[in-house]
Design an enzyme around this catalytic site. Sequence first.
Site, PDB file in Angstrom:
ATOM      1  N   TYR A 144       0.823  -1.211   0.000  1.00  0.00           N
ATOM      2  CA  TYR A 144       0.000   0.000   0.000  1.00  0.00           C
ATOM      3  C   TYR A 144       0.860   1.266   0.000  1.00  0.00           C
ATOM      4  O   TYR A 144       0.417   2.313  -0.451  1.00  0.00           O
ATOM      5  CB  TYR A 144      -0.906   0.032   1.234  1.00  0.00           C
ATOM      6  CG  TYR A 144      -2.244  -0.644   1.058  1.00  0.00           C
ATOM      7  CD1 TYR A 144      -2.325  -1.968   0.660  1.00  0.00           C
ATOM      8  CD2 TYR A 144      -3.429   0.042   1.322  1.00  0.00           C
ATOM      9  CE1 TYR A 144      -3.555  -2.590   0.530  1.00  0.00           C
ATOM     10  CE2 TYR A 144      -4.663  -0.575   1.185  1.00  0.00           C
ATOM     11  CZ  TYR A 144      -4.716  -1.890   0.784  1.00  0.00           C
ATOM     12  OH  TYR A 144      -5.936  -2.499   0.656  1.00  0.00           O
ATOM     13  N   LYS A 195       3.174 -15.139   1.741  1.00  0.00           N
ATOM     14  CA  LYS A 195       3.405 -15.951   0.553  1.00  0.00           C
ATOM     15  C   LYS A 195       4.914 -16.189   0.439  1.00  0.00           C
ATOM     16  O   LYS A 195       5.577 -15.722  -0.500  1.00  0.00           O
ATOM     17  CB  LYS A 195       2.873 -15.231  -0.696  1.00  0.00           C
ATOM     18  CG  LYS A 195       1.368 -15.334  -0.881  1.00  0.00           C
ATOM     19  CD  LYS A 195       0.893 -16.705  -1.386  1.00  0.00           C
ATOM     20  CE  LYS A 195       1.168 -16.876  -2.869  1.00  0.00           C
ATOM     21  NZ  LYS A 195       0.756 -18.241  -3.330  1.00  0.00           N
ATOM     22  N   ASP A 228      -3.003 -17.853   0.164  1.00  0.00           N
ATOM     23  CA  ASP A 228      -4.066 -18.459  -0.655  1.00  0.00           C
ATOM     24  C   ASP A 228      -4.719 -19.614   0.099  1.00  0.00           C
ATOM     25  O   ASP A 228      -5.945 -19.763   0.118  1.00  0.00           O
ATOM     26  CB  ASP A 228      -3.535 -18.899  -2.029  1.00  0.00           C
ATOM     27  CG  ASP A 228      -2.285 -19.768  -1.955  1.00  0.00           C
ATOM     28  OD1 ASP A 228      -1.677 -19.864  -0.862  1.00  0.00           O
ATOM     29  OD2 ASP A 228      -1.910 -20.363  -2.991  1.00  0.00           O
ATOM     30  N   ASP A 252      -6.276  -7.129   3.982  1.00  0.00           N
ATOM     31  CA  ASP A 252      -7.431  -6.486   3.363  1.00  0.00           C
ATOM     32  C   ASP A 252      -8.366  -7.556   2.808  1.00  0.00           C
ATOM     33  O   ASP A 252      -9.581  -7.538   3.051  1.00  0.00           O
ATOM     34  CB  ASP A 252      -6.943  -5.557   2.242  1.00  0.00           C
ATOM     35  CG  ASP A 252      -8.089  -4.848   1.543  1.00  0.00           C
ATOM     36  OD1 ASP A 252      -9.011  -4.387   2.243  1.00  0.00           O
ATOM     37  OD2 ASP A 252      -8.063  -4.770   0.300  1.00  0.00           O
ATOM     38  N   ASP A 256     -12.052  -9.399   4.525  1.00  0.00           N
ATOM     39  CA  ASP A 256     -13.340  -9.428   3.820  1.00  0.00           C
ATOM     40  C   ASP A 256     -13.913 -10.847   3.804  1.00  0.00           C
ATOM     41  O   ASP A 256     -15.113 -11.042   4.006  1.00  0.00           O
ATOM     42  CB  ASP A 256     -13.188  -8.939   2.365  1.00  0.00           C
ATOM     43  CG  ASP A 256     -13.519  -7.458   2.216  1.00  0.00           C
ATOM     44  OD1 ASP A 256     -13.394  -6.725   3.210  1.00  0.00           O
ATOM     45  OD2 ASP A 256     -13.910  -7.047   1.103  1.00  0.00           O
TER      46      ASP A 256
HETATM   47  C1  IPM Z   1     -10.432  -1.451   3.975  1.00  0.00           C
HETATM   48  C2  IPM Z   1     -10.710  -0.811   2.649  1.00  0.00           C
HETATM   49  C3  IPM Z   1      -9.590   0.165   2.350  1.00  0.00           C
HETATM   50  C4  IPM Z   1      -8.312  -0.620   2.167  1.00  0.00           C
HETATM   51  C5  IPM Z   1      -9.831   1.108   1.173  1.00  0.00           C
HETATM   52  C6  IPM Z   1     -11.130   1.877   1.312  1.00  0.00           C
HETATM   53  C7  IPM Z   1      -8.684   2.056   0.964  1.00  0.00           C
HETATM   54  O1  IPM Z   1     -10.870  -1.773   1.670  1.00  0.00           O
HETATM   55  O2  IPM Z   1     -10.280  -0.728   4.972  1.00  0.00           O
HETATM   56  O3  IPM Z   1     -10.398  -2.685   4.028  1.00  0.00           O
HETATM   57  O4  IPM Z   1      -8.041  -1.164   1.090  1.00  0.00           O
HETATM   58  O5  IPM Z   1      -7.556  -0.697   3.130  1.00  0.00           O
HETATM   59 MG    MG Z   2     -10.928  -3.757   2.416  1.00  0.00          MG
END
Ligand code: IPM
Ligand code: MG
Length: 371
Positions: A144, A195, A228, A252, A256
């Site tokens: 990032y 990884k 993975d 990230d 999710d």
């Molecule tokens: C998160 C989001 C952010 C990230 C975006 C909005 C920049 O996806 O906080 O998970 O990628 O970190």
């Molecule tokens: Mg995110």
Amino acid sequence: MATNAKTILCLPGDGIGPEVMRETRRVLDWLGKKRKVAFEVSEALVGGCALDKEGAPISEATMKTALSVDAVLFGAVGGPKWDPNPFNMKPERGLLRLRKDMDLFANLRPATVFDALAEASTLKLDVVKGIDVMVLRELTGGVYFGEPRGITTLPNGERKGVNTQVYTTSEIIRIAEVGFELARKRRKKVHSVEKSNVMESGVLWREEVQKLHDAKYPDVELHHMLADNCAMQLVRNPRQFDVIVTDNLFGDMLSDVASMLTGSLGMLPSASLGAADKYGRRKALYEPVHGSAPDIAGKDAANPLATILSAAMMLRYSFDLPAEADMVEGAVKSVLDGGMRTADIMQPGKAKVSTTVMGDAVIRELDKLVA
Ligand code: IPM
Ligand code: MG
């Protein structure tokens, strides 16, 4: 206002951010009135609305406030309106600047299943029931922020996009330490995820985590797992996980995945913490894991519970108010047990309610606790 008041900067942001923040502020007001917790709350712009009104995804003045308060409570940023913007004028830059300038390297993303919602998961009930995973994401390093980065044009006219995955030993050690410490307060198990089969930064990550473990945390069970495989294991058998420690990008994605196990992104809070100062205080930002959901913005349809639960994390981690945190989390649980659902967690036979009505219900449950 009392001088020992806890200072909070609310940054509602874009999309559904203002709606979910509005309900969360009602909870803070309630705590101020009924539990006599002194909060000094200010509000400012971030993201697309800040671009529109102040010309930057976060203004210098707002940044200054963020660096001086006890905690920042964040909503969400982004929306189609700003999609065409050049990179440095994207709403997300506001959030990334906050993370970087506040040095919030440790991002805690707990994924727990509320019993009342276990059936809302797209996975089978017996797979997700009772899961309690903490994804600990490194938040200020890796691809990032790594240099070099950018888009250039090559002599042959082709364009080239570059980002750099980079981690130093100290960056790896400080996040791994947080992971082991968290694990000691939980089920004493850490999965370190990278990884290392294809990336040198992953090899270094694995070696440093192992060294730290052997030197300081031999009582914690440590597993190394490729990213993975971890994604696959999270949907195959999530109950094997306690704490997952991983880098910025894998974190990230894996957070999710972990969040969807629980039935809804709309339920998940997060905390982003800096290093402890000499008084043990950390800079901190709390935010829901979900985004700005522009498709339902302004319709009073968003789920405010992730932001309310983020405020509960703030009470616990920044303000050392575990009783109040328990109250807020308990109120959310009672509301769900009572059958109320916003659209994102709607189930057959339950009552579909708006953002505002969900907020009303949380306050009503809180009222019952002090009646
Ligand atoms: C998160 C989001 C952010 C990230 C975006 C909005 C920049 O996806 O906080 O998970 O990628 O970190
Ligand atoms: Mg995110």
